[in-house]
Design a protein around this motif. Structure first.
Motif, short mmCIF file in Angstrom:
data_model
loop_
_atom_site.label_atom_id
_atom_site.label_comp_id
_atom_site.label_asym_id
_atom_site.label_seq_id
_atom_site.Cartn_x
_atom_site.Cartn_y
_atom_site.Cartn_z
N ASN A 92 0.81 -1.00 0.11
CA ASN A 92 -0.04 -0.11 0.03
C ASN A 92 0.95 1.22 -0.17
O ASN A 92 0.48 2.45 0.32
CB ASN A 92 -0.98 0.09 1.14
CG ASN A 92 -2.19 0.78 1.14
OD1 ASN A 92 -2.28 1.79 1.95
ND2 ASN A 92 -2.71 0.90 0.01
N VAL A 93 2.12 1.17 -0.17
CA VAL A 93 3.00 2.49 -0.39
C VAL A 93 2.85 2.81 -1.91
O VAL A 93 3.76 2.39 -2.78
CB VAL A 93 4.43 1.92 -0.24
CG1 VAL A 93 5.41 3.03 -0.41
CG2 VAL A 93 4.80 1.52 1.23
N GLY A 94 1.82 3.64 -1.84
CA GLY A 94 1.75 4.07 -3.55
C GLY A 94 0.70 5.32 -3.08
O GLY A 94 -0.14 5.54 -2.15
N ARG A 95 0.61 6.15 -4.13
CA ARG A 95 -0.53 7.35 -4.27
C ARG A 95 -0.84 7.38 -5.66
O ARG A 95 0.03 7.66 -6.65
CB ARG A 95 0.30 8.57 -3.68
CG ARG A 95 -0.82 9.69 -3.76
CD ARG A 95 -0.02 10.79 -2.74
NE ARG A 95 -0.11 10.45 -1.37
CZ ARG A 95 -1.23 10.76 -0.66
NH1 ARG A 95 -2.08 11.17 -1.32
NH2 ARG A 95 -1.15 10.44 0.63
N GLY A 136 7.66 6.80 -7.32
CA GLY A 136 8.08 6.48 -6.05
C GLY A 136 7.05 5.50 -5.16
O GLY A 136 7.32 4.92 -4.26
N SER A 137 6.03 4.90 -5.88
CA SER A 137 5.20 4.00 -5.64
C SER A 137 5.61 2.80 -5.79
O SER A 137 6.31 2.50 -6.68
CB SER A 137 3.65 4.34 -6.25
OG SER A 137 2.89 5.69 -5.95
N THR A 171 3.79 2.64 7.53
CA THR A 171 4.73 2.83 6.59
C THR A 171 5.97 3.52 7.60
O THR A 171 5.55 4.31 8.83
CB THR A 171 4.58 3.80 5.64
OG1 THR A 171 4.11 5.38 5.91
CG2 THR A 171 3.61 3.30 4.58
N THR A 215 11.59 4.46 2.16
CA THR A 215 10.20 4.34 2.50
C THR A 215 9.77 2.53 2.56
O THR A 215 9.75 2.07 1.28
CB THR A 215 9.19 4.86 1.67
OG1 THR A 215 9.26 6.54 1.92
CG2 THR A 215 7.76 4.95 2.31
N ARG A 223 3.84 5.87 10.07
CA ARG A 223 2.64 6.50 9.76
C ARG A 223 1.87 5.38 9.55
O ARG A 223 2.17 4.29 9.01
CB ARG A 223 2.94 7.34 8.46
CG ARG A 223 1.55 7.83 7.62
CD ARG A 223 1.95 8.17 6.41
NE ARG A 223 0.97 9.12 5.75
CZ ARG A 223 0.21 8.65 4.94
NH1 ARG A 223 -0.16 7.46 4.71
NH2 ARG A 223 -0.87 9.58 4.27
#
Lengths: 336, 272
Positions: free
Chosen positions: A184-187, A196-197, A254, A263, A287
């Motif tokens: 779930n490290v994404g935007r 960067g996701s 994260t 990250t 976070r």
């Protein structure tokens, strides 16, 4: 030019399917897992296997020759193979006339199949690709795995000229092939996934993008948890996410190390406990966040689990120091 | 007989309102006399029951003639004082300009900046040896606690200020040349030297840096004791990001520090 059956760029799902040979011990990530792992820390290729063999399906796509498919598939496999922190070798065996998803053929087949085959398998045409596994009941280790690519899309090895980047897709699927779940490290910025996701984010970067070719720290941490290498000098952050004193089921956590720009994410288990492994020593911003509203829980590997989304994004208001070979314990209290 | 040093201190205090002349001039050979005889006369006058008689001096502060000293008034005596050696304990604060820049990922931007150092968080000691009334060499040690504020701007959580910033403990060693002018009531001075700083932030290995250190200050002697209060200002610019100064990628290249300290200074050795 061949028309695309689906025109939206964002939210194109990347699917991983698990085919159970006898029984599959899937229950979401175990409490001590770092990255999301499909079936826990044993759901990986057996450690006694010197190299994981794979073959490429001997089938041209309308947009790519089989030679291009081989080249791009090998490049994607090498992307994971070359990670210093992981003890992992992937070995190309040649072309095969087996189809992907022909199970029990002792061939880990990667490549295109037909649209009819996808329909036979009951897969949506919106799906870009699918990975399957067979695993040993006793050990949980992977016995066989295939990657099937949907030929309905205009795949390319030069996405800057248009089309969907085959290699980006393949890098993601190879992550599943090795036993990783979704990150779930994404935007999603609305018009595409931000650079960067994580590669293992459950949706693609979209067409005309090659961002998915490069692994992020999150992906590298995940594979180093599954296949720990000798060069791995890392620590961990473990702890619990609570709301009103009660653990938050499957919260996402994260850790961001500002100096290295590192990250890494992890999932809490059903009781809210998590462990972020594979962290380089440093000072981290921690976070906790729920799964985005736009993501179905099924996009992640929480089979039969209740995913708690009823809390606010929360940042621990202090740095968490990570030291080599140590786990730093934290508690994150979130607000509803 | 009062102690010589005590006597001189009293005389110096009495002369504080007079025009100030360089102390070294009071001992100038051209005046034809050192300050010692003056003190001796004062002592003699006191022994005679007359207390301190005003002493006539020439413009250099030395007695013109023994006869004139006995009956004429004012002027200062030994002017300012200087000693062969000094040792001081000091405490103070620092204004720190150290922006560590920012770093961001897809969720948040992290930035950090040093707080000013409060009074009491900067303390230490200095010692000096003077080879003449004007020049000396100084060595010093100070310890400083610097706090760094951390600020997170998160796409979803908004602005978050850390409850606990970073704490950096530094040990600073300096070596400097000192130039001073020992006036009657105060001794202003300038210094220039080099400072070595070893710093440590929790979780990091110690790191070292160095820079030129510029200083200025005033020493105000106590009237009845061989000591003084020293007001000191130091300026230093540590260059180059290294160690915790690189905490956040893209931080500025160093720290500018202005330190103000208040010290109590003890003086040793005969004055000339």
């Amino acid at each position: 030019m061949k028309s695309e059956p689906f025109r939206t760029r964002a939210m194109r799902p990347l699917v991983a399917a698990v085919i159970c040979a006898f029984a599959l011990p899937l229950g979401g990530p175990p409490a001590a897992s770092g990255y999301q792992l499909v079936g826990g820390a044993t759901f990986r290729w057996p450690p006694q296997l010197d190299a994981v063999p794979y073959w490429v399906a001997n089938r041209d796509d309308n947009w790519m020759t089989v030679e291009d498919v081989v080249t791009e598939t090998r490049a994607a496999m090498n992307t994971w193979d070359q990670i210093a922190q992981a003890d992992l070798t992937l070995s190309y065996q040649g072309l095969t006339n087996q189809r992907p998803f022909d199970f029990f053929d002792r061939t880990n087949t990667v490549g295109f199949s037909t649209r009819e085959h996808l329909r036979e398998l009951g897969l949506s045409e919106a799906t870009l690709s699918v990975t399957s596994w067979l695993n040993f009941v006793g050990t949980g280790h992977i016995a066989e795995s295939d990657i099937l690519v949907n030929p309905a899309f205009n795949w390319t090895d030069t996405p800057e000229r248009g089309g969907w980047d085959y290699r980006s897709l393949m890098v993601h699927e190879v992550g599943h092939f090795l036993g990783l779940g979704h990150s779930n490290v994404g935007r999603d910025a609305g018009d595409g996934l931000l650079a960067g996701s994580a590669i293992m984010w459950p949706y693609s970067f979209g067409s005309m993008s090659s961002l998915g070719r490069t692994l992020t720290d999150d992906d590298i941490a995940g594979i180093s948890v599954l296949y720990p290498g000798p060069a791995r000098e890392t620590g961990a952050i473990s702890g619990i996410v609570r709301r009103d004193g009660v653990g938050v089921s499957h919260a996402h956590v994260t850790a961001f190390e500002p100096h290295a720009g590192h990250t890494v994410g992890a999932w809490a288990d059903a009781a809210g406990r998590f462990e972020l492994g594979g962290l380089v020593p440093g000072r981290y911003v921690v976070r906790a966040n729920p799964i985005p509203e736009t993501h179905p829980a099924g996009a992640y590997f929480f089979s039969h689990a209740v995913v708690d989304r009823d809390f606010q994004v929360t940042i621990l208001p202090r740095f968490v120091v990570v030291r080599r070979d140590e786990a730093t314990e934290v508690e994150i209290e979130v607000l509803p | 007989m009062i102690p010589r040093r005590l006597g001189s201190a009293v005389v110096a205090l009495g002369c504080a309102a007079l025009p100030l002349f360089p102390a070294s001039a009071s001992a100038a050979p051209a005046a034809g006399a050192s300050r010692k005889p003056i003190v001796g006369l004062l002592d003699a006058a006191r022994a005679a029951g007359g207390g301190y008689a005003p002493v006539a001096t020439d413009r250099w502060g030395a007695a013109a003639t023994p006869q004139a000293q006995a009956g004429m008034a004012p002027v200062f005596a030994p002017g300012g004082e200087w000693a062969r050696a000094e040792a001081a304990a000091l405490i103070g604060s620092q204004r720190v300009n150290q922006d560590l820049g920012f770093s961001r990922n897809i969720f948040q931007t992290v930035s950090a900046e040093a707080d000013d150092v409060g009074f009491g968080e900067h303390y230490g000691a200095r010692g000096a040896v003077f080879v003449s009334p004007y020049l000396g060499l100084e060595a010093g040690y100070t310890r400083t606690t610097t706090m760094f504020d951390i600020r997170i701007e998160d796409e979803d959580a908004g602005l978050v200020l850390f409850d606990e910033g970073l704490v950096q403990k530094s040990n600073e060693f300096t070596a400097a040349a000192v130039a001073q002018v020992a006036l009657a009531a105060v001794t202003p001075y300038l210094s220039v030297g080099y400072g070595w700083r070893e710093s440590e932030v929790e979780g990091d290995a110690p790191f070292r840096t160095g820079a030129l250190v510029f200083g200025a200050g005033i020493k105000v002697p106590f009237p009845l004791f061989p000591a003084a209060i020293a007001f000191d200002y130091r300026f230093v610019r540590y260059g180059g990001p290294e160690g915790p100064l690189e905490l956040v990628e893209g931080g500025t290249d160093g720290a500018t520090i202005s330190a103000l300290t208040l010290g109590i200074l003890f003086r040793f050795g005969e004055r000339d």
